[in-house]
Design a protein around this motif. Structure first.
Motif, PDB file in Angstrom:
ATOM      1  N   THR A 119      -5.098   5.043  -4.993  1.00 18.51           N
ATOM      2  CA  THR A 119      -3.636   5.010  -5.016  1.00 18.51           C
ATOM      3  C   THR A 119      -3.106   6.362  -4.545  1.00 18.51           C
ATOM      4  N   PRO A 170       0.019   7.432  -2.509  1.00 21.53           N
ATOM      5  CA  PRO A 170       1.276   7.011  -1.875  1.00 21.53           C
ATOM      6  C   PRO A 170       1.985   8.065  -1.034  1.00 21.53           C
ATOM      7  N   SER A 218       3.047  -0.193  -7.373  1.00 20.55           N
ATOM      8  CA  SER A 218       1.724   0.388  -7.553  1.00 20.55           C
ATOM      9  C   SER A 218       1.164   0.002  -8.911  1.00 20.55           C
TER      10      SER A 218
END
Length: 96
Positions: free
Chosen positions: A55, A57, A76
Motif C-alpha cells: 500500500t 499511495p 485503501s
C-alpha cells in the motif's frame, strides 16, 4: 468506488488510479464522464482487478493532485508503508 461513481451526475468526470508498489491507470478511465456506458465498462474492468502488492499511495496521490480535481477518493486497506504513508499525509496536508 462504484457506489461513488454511480452517485455522480452524467456530466461529472472521474479518473481511476490504482496503487500498490506503483500507480496504475487505464487511459480509458482518465477524465471520463460518469455516464451509464462508462460506469458499466468501469464495473467490468474492476471485476477483473485483484489485490496486488503493498500500500504505497504517494505516487498515485501526486498524479491525482496534478489532475486538479474537485475531489479525491482514496480507497485503501489503511495499512500504509510507514514512510510512504507519512509522505502521502504530508502531501495531502499541503492542500489544507
Amino acid at each position: 468506488l462504484l457506489r461513488a461513481v454511480r452517485a455522480f451526475g452524467g456530466q461529472q468526470r472521474f479518473t481511476v488510479i490504482f496503487f500498490s508498489e506503483q500507480p496504475y491507470m487505464e487511459a480509458r478511465f482518465r477524465s471520463v464522464k460518469a455516464e451509464r456506458s462508462t460506469i458499466a465498462a468501469l464495473e467490468e474492468w474492476l471485476m477483473s482487478i485483484g489485490p496486488v502488492g503493498g500500500t504505497f499511495p504517494f505516487e498515485a496521490m501526486t498524479i491525482a493532485r496534478g489532475l486538479a480535481p474537485d475531489g479525491i477518493y482514496l480507497l485503501s486497506d489503511g495499512e500504509f508503508d510507514p514512510y510512504d504513508g507519512q509522505r502521502t499525509i504530508d502531501l495531502l496536508r499541503l492542500e489544507g
